[in-house]
Design an enzyme around this catalytic site. Structure first.
Site, PDB file in Angstrom:
ATOM      1  N   GLU A  82       0.838  -1.194   0.000  1.00 21.36           N
ATOM      2  CA  GLU A  82       0.000   0.000   0.000  1.00 21.36           C
ATOM      3  C   GLU A  82       0.871   1.242   0.000  1.00 21.36           C
ATOM      4  O   GLU A  82       0.399   2.343   0.228  1.00 21.36           O
ATOM      5  CB  GLU A  82      -0.953  -0.010   1.198  1.00 21.36           C
ATOM      6  CG  GLU A  82      -0.271  -0.032   2.556  1.00 21.36           C
ATOM      7  CD  GLU A  82      -1.208   0.419   3.669  1.00 21.36           C
ATOM      8  OE1 GLU A  82      -1.553  -0.428   4.492  1.00 21.36           O
ATOM      9  OE2 GLU A  82      -1.589   1.609   3.699  1.00 21.36           O
ATOM     10  N   CYS A 116      -3.663  -2.976   4.267  1.00 21.31           N
ATOM     11  CA  CYS A 116      -2.808  -4.092   4.697  1.00 21.31           C
ATOM     12  C   CYS A 116      -3.224  -5.428   4.105  1.00 21.31           C
ATOM     13  O   CYS A 116      -2.650  -6.461   4.437  1.00 21.31           O
ATOM     14  CB  CYS A 116      -2.814  -4.171   6.224  1.00 21.31           C
ATOM     15  SG  CYS A 116      -2.438  -2.601   6.982  1.00 21.31           S
ATOM     16  N   HIS A 246      -3.360  -9.957  11.677  1.00 21.36           N
ATOM     17  CA  HIS A 246      -2.726  -8.719  11.218  1.00 21.36           C
ATOM     18  C   HIS A 246      -2.498  -7.858  12.453  1.00 21.36           C
ATOM     19  O   HIS A 246      -3.393  -7.712  13.289  1.00 21.36           O
ATOM     20  CB  HIS A 246      -3.627  -7.990  10.221  1.00 21.36           C
ATOM     21  CG  HIS A 246      -3.185  -6.581   9.988  1.00 21.36           C
ATOM     22  ND1 HIS A 246      -1.916  -6.282   9.544  1.00 21.36           N
ATOM     23  CD2 HIS A 246      -3.804  -5.386  10.164  1.00 21.36           C
ATOM     24  CE1 HIS A 246      -1.786  -4.972   9.459  1.00 21.36           C
ATOM     25  NE2 HIS A 246      -2.913  -4.410   9.826  1.00 21.36           N
TER      26      HIS A 246
HETATM   27  N1  ACO Z   1       0.480   2.899  30.490  1.00 17.70           N
HETATM   28  C1  ACO Z   1      -0.237   1.833  29.996  1.00 17.70           C
HETATM   29  N2  ACO Z   1      -1.233   1.977  29.089  1.00 17.70           N
HETATM   30  C2  ACO Z   1      -1.544   3.214  28.653  1.00 17.70           C
HETATM   31  C3  ACO Z   1      -0.858   4.365  29.130  1.00 17.70           C
HETATM   32  C4  ACO Z   1       0.196   4.151  30.091  1.00 17.70           C
HETATM   33  N3  ACO Z   1       0.911   5.169  30.561  1.00 17.70           N
HETATM   34  N4  ACO Z   1      -1.375   5.430  28.508  1.00 17.70           N
HETATM   35  C5  ACO Z   1      -2.357   4.995  27.693  1.00 17.70           C
HETATM   36  N5  ACO Z   1      -2.457   3.651  27.760  1.00 17.70           N
HETATM   37  C6  ACO Z   1      -3.333   2.778  27.002  1.00 17.70           C
HETATM   38  C7  ACO Z   1      -4.761   3.231  26.865  1.00 17.70           C
HETATM   39  O1  ACO Z   1      -5.524   2.865  27.990  1.00 17.70           O
HETATM   40  C8  ACO Z   1      -5.178   2.491  25.610  1.00 17.70           C
HETATM   41  O2  ACO Z   1      -5.394   1.135  25.907  1.00 17.70           O
HETATM   42  P1  ACO Z   1      -6.814   0.465  25.671  1.00 17.70           P
HETATM   43  O3  ACO Z   1      -7.079   0.528  24.191  1.00 17.70           O
HETATM   44  O4  ACO Z   1      -6.693  -0.919  26.167  1.00 17.70           O
HETATM   45  O5  ACO Z   1      -7.772   1.309  26.426  1.00 17.70           O
HETATM   46  C9  ACO Z   1      -3.929   2.500  24.745  1.00 17.70           C
HETATM   47  O6  ACO Z   1      -2.865   2.783  25.654  1.00 17.70           O
HETATM   48  C10 ACO Z   1      -3.943   3.531  23.635  1.00 17.70           C
HETATM   49  O7  ACO Z   1      -4.125   4.802  24.162  1.00 17.70           O
HETATM   50  P2  ACO Z   1      -5.323   5.754  23.679  1.00 17.70           P
HETATM   51  O8  ACO Z   1      -5.163   7.045  24.378  1.00 17.70           O
HETATM   52  O9  ACO Z   1      -6.610   5.047  23.759  1.00 17.70           O
HETATM   53  O10 ACO Z   1      -5.111   5.905  22.099  1.00 17.70           O
HETATM   54  P3  ACO Z   1      -4.239   6.954  21.266  1.00 17.70           P
HETATM   55  O11 ACO Z   1      -5.003   8.190  21.105  1.00 17.70           O
HETATM   56  O12 ACO Z   1      -2.864   7.030  21.772  1.00 17.70           O
HETATM   57  O13 ACO Z   1      -4.209   6.189  19.841  1.00 17.70           O
HETATM   58  C11 ACO Z   1      -4.221   4.432  18.269  1.00 17.70           C
HETATM   59  C12 ACO Z   1      -3.896   4.835  19.700  1.00 17.70           C
HETATM   60  C13 ACO Z   1      -5.698   4.709  17.987  1.00 17.70           C
HETATM   61  C14 ACO Z   1      -3.949   2.961  18.110  1.00 17.70           C
HETATM   62  C15 ACO Z   1      -3.318   5.247  17.331  1.00 17.70           C
HETATM   63  O14 ACO Z   1      -2.001   4.908  17.575  1.00 17.70           O
HETATM   64  C16 ACO Z   1      -3.608   5.039  15.862  1.00 17.70           C
HETATM   65  O15 ACO Z   1      -4.477   5.705  15.313  1.00 17.70           O
HETATM   66  N6  ACO Z   1      -2.841   4.143  15.169  1.00 17.70           N
HETATM   67  C17 ACO Z   1      -2.981   3.888  13.748  1.00 17.70           C
HETATM   68  C18 ACO Z   1      -4.279   3.240  13.370  1.00 17.70           C
HETATM   69  C19 ACO Z   1      -4.210   1.788  13.181  1.00 17.70           C
HETATM   70  O16 ACO Z   1      -3.166   1.193  13.167  1.00 17.70           O
HETATM   71  N7  ACO Z   1      -5.405   1.173  13.076  1.00 17.70           N
HETATM   72  C20 ACO Z   1      -5.508  -0.246  13.070  1.00 17.70           C
HETATM   73  C21 ACO Z   1      -6.078  -0.931  11.871  1.00 17.70           C
HETATM   74  S1  ACO Z   1      -5.653  -0.263  10.332  1.00 17.70           S
HETATM   75  C22 ACO Z   1      -4.010  -0.577   9.982  1.00 17.70           C
HETATM   76  O17 ACO Z   1      -3.470  -1.614  10.126  1.00 17.70           O
HETATM   77  C23 ACO Z   1      -3.287   0.571   9.459  1.00 17.70           C
END
Ligand code: ACO
Length: 448
Positions: A82, A116, A246
């Protein structure tokens, strides 16, 4: 042809990487957010001399050499990616350089693209070809190659980069159970790349998680239905030894497997014991939509799933945790981790894979493994991939340097008329690298 599937594999990822713990501190995120919150350890990235084309040249050359396969024996070459470098000219045509040099230009196949999922589409095309009336007796070759990079922000630590090559043929040690496939495809805007001037995606992270889990549910439903029709009994998680997902980041893999356990609970399948049933009972009446948002369910199902996760999923997570999201290569890097960890204990085992591409396209499918004959044996595949050594010999970059390289690459994306620094000192011998893009946007590579 019988027992068609993967007969050989190789994996390449850049030796340049950044530790998630260090990145976390640099980004001002709370401690543990990337390592525990996302479940990631380290992230590989392409420096200015590597890209999806150089990585595929490297991995294809390596596979042919190490397994002693004559390039003339390849009759189909399919690429999943991609990462758009050219809107018309396929990555496959760049890889043809290897085959042209040996006088083999009689090779079908082009690139497949949908986030993906492209690698799985490419893999199915090759397997279907070998199973079909148009097969000419030669091997198929699948290449999954991607560089996952995100704009600064919460998604940036979910990047990664790698290329995987898989040789496809009959009597495979990794054979497809071709009748066991369930797909779910739909139109959503969870992650997409509409801005052709930028390498970065537009991503609705929360929506992409929900879409992933909904697609998983749908695929599992179709998969179970087909299994039951074929085998005359209900499918449960216990009917497979391992589950490979994945992996955008490990936390989502944990949630996904827990979701399968919850599915087995609602289907009253045999994998959930009495204690598990009791823990999940309060959630039995949730509607589908409610169940995706319910944090207590997420926690309870992860708890119930934990022992099964440790046995059936954990051995597949090494490379995705260490290298990051490799987009099309991610699921096959997870599968490579399984072979690395368990190659001597996989004989006659069933492994289920779940492939997801945003937008969205998803399939769950089944593989049946056996040791096989040298050089196409599981133990030889493990030793040729040499995952442990490749991970160990990487070079950790400080986050500042990583950010600097990301900025340079933003500038270089879609650009012409530049030469790279040609610094291949960190690359292993045999690695291809980018030297120049000329005034006609033509790309030039050299081999170390
Ligand atoms: N210690 C431990 N855990 C923590 C801490 C900490 N200090 N701070 C946050 N977390 C946890 C949160 O509780 C959350 O866990 P949960 O989901 O079990 O509740 C996790 O860390 C993520 O934190 P969030 O604040 O919920 O999310 P954030 O705004 O940081 O975004 C996300 C995370 C959405 C995964 C982002 O990185 C993203 O958009 N990634 C790309 C999208 C992606 O890959 N999508 C997947 C399918 S598509 C593909 O493959 C491209």
């Amino acid at each position: 042809a019988k027992n068609v599937g993967i007969i050989a594999m190789d994996i390449y990822f850049p030796p340049t990487c950044v530790q998630q713990e260090v990145l976390e501190a640099h980004d001002g995120a709370s401690k543990g957010k990337y390592t525990i919150g996302l479940g990631q350890d380290c992230m590989a990235f392409c420096s200015e001399v590597e890209d999806v084309i150089s990585m595929s040249l490297t991995v294809v050359t390596s596979l042919l050499e190490k397994y002693g396969v004559d390039p003339k024996q390849i009759g189909r070459l399919e690429v999943g990616s991609e990462t758009v470098i050219d809107k018309s000219k396929s990555i496959k045509t760049f890889i043809m350089q290897i085959f042209e040099a040996c006088g083999n230009t009689d090779i079908e196949g082009v690139d497949s693209t949908n986030a993906c999922y492209g690698g799985t589409a490419a893999l199915f095309n090759c397997v279907n070809w070998v199973e079909s009336a148009s097969w000419d007796g030669r091997y198929g070759l699948v290449v999954c190659t991607d560089s996952a990079v995100y704009a600064e922000g919460p998604a940036r630590p979910t990047g990664g980069a790698a290329a995987i090559a898989m040789l496809i043929g009959p009597d495979a040690p990794i054979a497809f159970e071709s009748k066991l496939r369930g797909s779910h495809m739909a139109h959503v805007y969870d992650f997409y790349k509409p801005n052709l001037a930028s390498e970065y995606p537009v991503v609705d992270g929360k929506l992409s998680q929900t879409c992933y889990l909904m697609a998983l549910d749908a695929c599992y439903k179709y998969f179970c239905h087909k299994f039951e029709k074929l085998e005359g009994k209900q499918f449960s998680i216990n009917d497979a030894e391992y589950f490979v997902f994945h992996s955008p980041y490990n936390k989502l893999v944990q949630k996904s497997f827990a979701r399968l356990v919850f599915n087995d609970f609602t289907r009253n399948a045999s994998s959930v014991d009495e204690a598990g049933k009791e823990k999940l009972a309060p959630f039995a009446s949730l509607t589908g939509d409610e169940s995706y948002q319910n944090r207590d369910l997420e926690k309870a199902s992860q708890q119930v799933a934990k022992p099964l996760y440790d046995a059936k999923v954990q051995p597949t997570t090494l490379v995705p945790k260490q290298v990051g999201n490799m987009y099309t290569a991610s699921i096959y890097a997870a599968f490579a981790s399984l072979i690395h960890n368990k190659h001597s204990a996989l004989n006659d085992k069933r492994v289920i894979l779940f492939s997801y591409g945003s937008g969205l396209t998803a399939t769950m499918f089944s593989l049946r493994l056996r040791e096989g004959q040298h050089p196409f044996s599981l133990s030889n595949i493990a030793s040729i991939m040499n995952v442990g050594e490749k991970l160990k010999s990487r070079h950790e970059f400080p986050p500042e340097k990583f950010v600097e390289i990301m900025q340079l690459m933003e500038h270089r994306y879609g650009a012409k008329d530049f030469v790279t620094n040609k610094d291949c000192s960190l690359l292993a011998p045999g690695t291809y690298y980018l030297t120049e893009v000329d005034s006609m946007y033509r790309r030039f590579y050299a081999k170390k």
